[in-house]
Scaffold this motif. Structure first.
Motif, short mmCIF file in Angstrom:
data_model
loop_
_atom_site.label_atom_id
_atom_site.label_comp_id
_atom_site.label_asym_id
_atom_site.label_seq_id
_atom_site.Cartn_x
_atom_site.Cartn_y
_atom_site.Cartn_z
N ARG A 1 -21.85 2.90 39.24
CA ARG A 1 -22.69 2.31 40.29
C ARG A 1 -21.87 1.48 41.27
O ARG A 1 -22.27 1.28 42.41
N ARG A 2 -20.76 0.94 40.80
CA ARG A 2 -19.85 0.21 41.68
C ARG A 2 -18.58 1.05 41.87
O ARG A 2 -18.02 1.55 40.90
N GLU A 3 -18.18 1.17 43.09
CA GLU A 3 -16.92 1.88 43.35
C GLU A 3 -15.96 0.92 44.04
O GLU A 3 -16.35 0.21 44.97
N PRO A 4 -14.73 0.84 43.55
CA PRO A 4 -14.11 1.72 42.55
C PRO A 4 -14.12 1.16 41.13
O PRO A 4 -13.57 1.78 40.23
N GLU A 5 -14.76 -0.01 40.92
CA GLU A 5 -14.65 -0.69 39.62
C GLU A 5 -15.15 0.16 38.47
O GLU A 5 -14.45 0.34 37.46
N ASP A 6 -16.37 0.67 38.58
CA ASP A 6 -16.94 1.44 37.47
C ASP A 6 -16.19 2.74 37.23
O ASP A 6 -16.02 3.18 36.08
N LEU A 7 -15.72 3.36 38.31
CA LEU A 7 -14.95 4.60 38.15
C LEU A 7 -13.64 4.33 37.40
O LEU A 7 -13.22 5.13 36.57
N ALA A 8 -13.02 3.17 37.67
CA ALA A 8 -11.78 2.82 36.98
C ALA A 8 -12.04 2.59 35.49
O ALA A 8 -11.24 3.00 34.64
N ILE A 9 -13.16 1.96 35.17
CA ILE A 9 -13.50 1.71 33.76
C ILE A 9 -13.76 3.01 33.03
O ILE A 9 -13.29 3.23 31.91
N LEU A 10 -14.51 3.92 33.67
CA LEU A 10 -14.80 5.21 33.06
C LEU A 10 -13.54 6.06 32.92
O LEU A 10 -13.36 6.77 31.92
N ASN A 11 -12.68 5.99 33.90
CA ASN A 11 -11.43 6.75 33.84
C ASN A 11 -10.55 6.23 32.70
O ASN A 11 -9.93 7.02 31.96
N LYS A 12 -10.51 4.93 32.53
CA LYS A 12 -9.76 4.34 31.43
C LYS A 12 -10.33 4.78 30.09
O LYS A 12 -9.59 5.06 29.14
N TYR A 13 -11.66 4.85 30.01
CA TYR A 13 -12.30 5.29 28.76
C TYR A 13 -11.95 6.74 28.45
O TYR A 13 -11.62 7.08 27.31
N LEU A 14 -11.99 7.60 29.46
CA LEU A 14 -11.67 9.01 29.23
C LEU A 14 -10.23 9.20 28.75
O LEU A 14 -9.98 9.96 27.81
N HIS A 15 -9.31 8.49 29.38
CA HIS A 15 -7.90 8.65 29.02
C HIS A 15 -7.56 7.95 27.70
O HIS A 15 -6.76 8.47 26.92
N GLY A 16 -8.16 6.78 27.48
CA GLY A 16 -7.78 6.00 26.31
C GLY A 16 -8.52 6.36 25.04
O GLY A 16 -8.01 6.15 23.93
N VAL A 17 -9.75 6.92 25.17
CA VAL A 17 -10.57 7.19 23.98
C VAL A 17 -10.90 8.67 23.85
O VAL A 17 -10.68 9.28 22.80
N VAL A 18 -11.44 9.26 24.92
CA VAL A 18 -11.91 10.64 24.82
C VAL A 18 -10.75 11.63 24.70
O VAL A 18 -10.82 12.60 23.94
N GLU A 19 -9.67 11.39 25.44
CA GLU A 19 -8.54 12.32 25.39
C GLU A 19 -7.93 12.41 23.98
O GLU A 19 -7.75 13.53 23.45
N PRO A 20 -7.62 11.28 23.31
CA PRO A 20 -7.12 11.38 21.93
C PRO A 20 -8.13 12.02 20.98
O PRO A 20 -7.77 12.79 20.09
N ARG A 21 -9.40 11.70 21.20
CA ARG A 21 -10.44 12.24 20.31
C ARG A 21 -10.56 13.75 20.49
O ARG A 21 -10.80 14.50 19.52
N SER A 22 -10.43 14.23 21.71
CA SER A 22 -10.55 15.67 21.96
C SER A 22 -9.41 16.43 21.28
O SER A 22 -9.59 17.56 20.83
N ARG A 23 -8.21 15.79 21.22
CA ARG A 23 -7.09 16.44 20.53
C ARG A 23 -7.28 16.45 19.02
O ARG A 23 -6.97 17.43 18.35
N GLU A 24 -7.84 15.36 18.49
CA GLU A 24 -7.96 15.22 17.05
C GLU A 24 -9.18 15.95 16.49
O GLU A 24 -9.12 16.55 15.41
N GLN A 25 -10.30 15.89 17.21
CA GLN A 25 -11.56 16.42 16.68
C GLN A 25 -11.97 17.75 17.29
O GLN A 25 -12.69 18.52 16.65
N GLY A 26 -11.55 18.02 18.51
CA GLY A 26 -11.95 19.26 19.16
C GLY A 26 -13.45 19.30 19.41
O GLY A 26 -14.03 18.34 19.90
N GLY A 27 -14.07 20.40 19.07
CA GLY A 27 -15.52 20.53 19.27
C GLY A 27 -15.87 20.49 20.74
O GLY A 27 -15.25 21.15 21.59
N ALA A 28 -16.88 19.67 21.07
CA ALA A 28 -17.35 19.58 22.46
C ALA A 28 -16.54 18.58 23.27
O ALA A 28 -16.69 18.51 24.50
#
Length: 370
Positions: free
Chosen positions: A327-354
Motif C-alpha cells: 500500500r505504501r511505495e516504496p516502503e511496503d515493496l521493499a519489505i515484501l522483497n526482503k521477505y521473498l529473498h530472505g524467507v521464501v527463496e530458501p524455503r523454495s529450495r528446501e521444500q519445493g512444492g508450490a
C-alpha cells in the motif's frame, strides 16, 4: 433466499434461526427470540453433545468465552463494546448476535468524523415539517431510536471514529434508556423497550483518534477480540469465508490445500517480521488480518477464473498478495522483497512444492509495481 449482493445474517440463516426458535424451550431474557444457550449455539455451531436433530453451522471462529461474555452482557442493561485489530471479526460477531437475539442486524450507525447526534437520535422530514409542522410523523428516527422503540439491538460501528459530542450523546441513551424530543409538545420522550441494547465496535489501532471518555467506558462491557494465531482455526475461517464468496460469484473451484498452507504461512511469516520490527517503517501498513487473507485469496481466485486457467495457482496467489499488501511505495515493496529473498527463496529450495512458483510470482509482481 432473496437475490441480494450480501444478505444480512437473519436472512441468510433464516431457516436455521426458525428451527432453533421452534425447539428452544430455555428461558429467554426480555423479548429475545432465542435463549442465550441457543444464541451461542447459532454463533459457534452445534456439537454432537448438544443432542440436536440437525447440524448448526459454525459462523464465527474464536474463543467460546468471548461469545458467552458478549451474550451475558446483552442480557444485562449494559452496552457491549467489541474491541480489537482490523479483521478480527468484530462486526461479523455483532451481526450474528443481533440476528439471533432480535432477528434484526441492520439497525446500524457507522461512526465517522462526519457522524452527528442526528445519526444516533433523530432528524426531520423537512417537507412534512413545512406542510404539517413538527410531529412524530415528520420525525425520522435513527437506527438507535428504532432499536429502542422495538426492544432490539442497535449497532454502532467504529465508535472511536466519531467525535466526542456524538459519544457524549450516547452516554445518556445508555444510562437513561430514553431520548428526549424537545421540539414536540406532547409524546416528547421515546423510551427504550425491554431487550434494547447497543453493540459497538472499536478498532484498537484507532487509539488516540477519539478516545472514549471514562463516563462512556463505564456504560460498556469490553470484550477484546485478539488476532487469530491458531493456524488450524484460521484455516477454517479462510476456508469458510472463501466458500461463501465462491458461492456468491457462482464459481465452482476447490482451493488446493497446499496453496492454502502457503497463504497461511506467508501471513504468519509477515506477522512475525512485523512483531520483531524496530519501527513502523519496517512494518507493512497492512494489519495482516484474517480478513485480508480472505481478500488476497478471493482476488487470486477471481483473477484465475476470469483471466487464467480457471484454477488457483501459486503464481496468481503471490501476485494477489503483493498487490493487496503493497500500500505504501516504496516502503511496503521493499519489505515484501526482503521477505521473498530472505524467507521464501530458501524455503523454495528446501521444500519445493508450490513455493518456487510462489516466489517467481511474487518477484514478477514486485518488478511490475516498482
Amino acid at each position: 433466499m432473496p437475490d441480494l449482493l450480501r444478505a444480512p445474517a437473519e436472512t441468510k440463516y433464516a431457516e436455521e434461526l426458525d428451527w432453533l426458535e421452534s425447539v428452544d424451550d430455555n428461558p429467554k431474557p426480555f423479548s429475545w427470540r432465542l435463549s442465550p444457550k441457543m444464541v451461542r449455539l447459532f454463533v459457534l455451531g452445534s456439537e454432537r453433545a448438544d443432542g440436536l436433530d440437525r447440524t448448526i453451522s459454525q459462523k464465527w471462529f474464536g474463543d467460546r468465552s468471548f461469545v458467552e461474555r458478549s451474550i451475558v452482557t446483552l442480557a444485562s442493561d449494559r452496552g457491549l463494546l467489541l474491541i480489537g485489530d482490523p479483521g478480527t471479526g468484530k462486526s461479523w460477531l455483532a451481526e450474528l448476535l443481533s440476528a439471533a437475539i432480535c432477528r434484526s442486524s441492520t439497525l446500524v450507525v457507522q461512526g465517522t468524523a462526519g457522524t452527528t447526534e442526528d445519526h444516533i437520535k433523530y432528524s426531520w422530514n423537512v417537507s412534512m415539517v413545512i406542510a404539517k409542522g413538527q410531529s412524530r410523523e415528520s420525525m425520522i428516527p435513527s437506527p438507535i431510536m428504532t432499536a429502542m422503540e422495538t426492544g432490539a439491538i442497535g449497532r454502532f460501528e467504529e465508535l472511536t471514529r466519531s467525535t466526542s459530542d456524538v459519544q457524549d450523546a450516547l452516554i445518556s441513551i445508555l444510562s437513561e434508556k430514553y431520548i428526549s424530543v424537545p421540539e414536540l409538545d406532547s409524546d416528547s420522550i421515546v423510551f427504550a423497550k425491554p431487550g434494547f441494547s447497543i453493540i459497538a465496535t472499536a478498532n484498537s489501532r484507532d487509539r488516540g483518534v477519539n478516545d472514549l471518555s471514562s463516563a462512556l467506558k463505564r456504560r460498556f462491557n469490553f470484550v477484546r477480540i485478539p488476532v487469530m494465531t491458531n493456524k488450524k482455526s484460521e484455516a477454517e475461517i479462510v476456508r469458510f469465508r472463501t466458500e461463501e464468496l465462491l458461492h456468491r460469484h457462482r464459481i465452482e473451484l476447490d482451493v488446493p490445500p497446499n496453496l492454502l498452507d502457503v497463504l497461511l504461512q506467508s501471513f504468519a511469516d509477515l506477522r512475525a517480521s512485523a512483531a520483531s520490527a524496530g519501527s513502523d517503517d519496517e512494518k507493512l501498513e497492512s494489519a495482516l488480518s484474517t480478513a485480508e487473507q480472505i481478500g488476497v485469496l478471493e482476488d487470486a481466485i477471481l483473477h484465475g477464473n476470469f483471466f487464467g486457467e480457471r484454477a488457483l495457482t501459486a503464481r496468481t496467489l503471490a501476485s494477489s498478495l503483493v498487490g493487496s499488501l503493497a500500500r505504501r511505495e516504496p516502503e511496503d515493496l521493499a519489505i515484501l522483497n526482503k521477505y521473498l529473498h530472505g524467507v521464501v527463496e530458501p524455503r523454495s529450495r528446501e521444500q519445493g512444492g508450490a513455493w518456487p512458483e510462489f516466489l517467481e510470482g511474487g518477484r514478477d509482481a514486485i518488478a511490475t509495481l516498482s
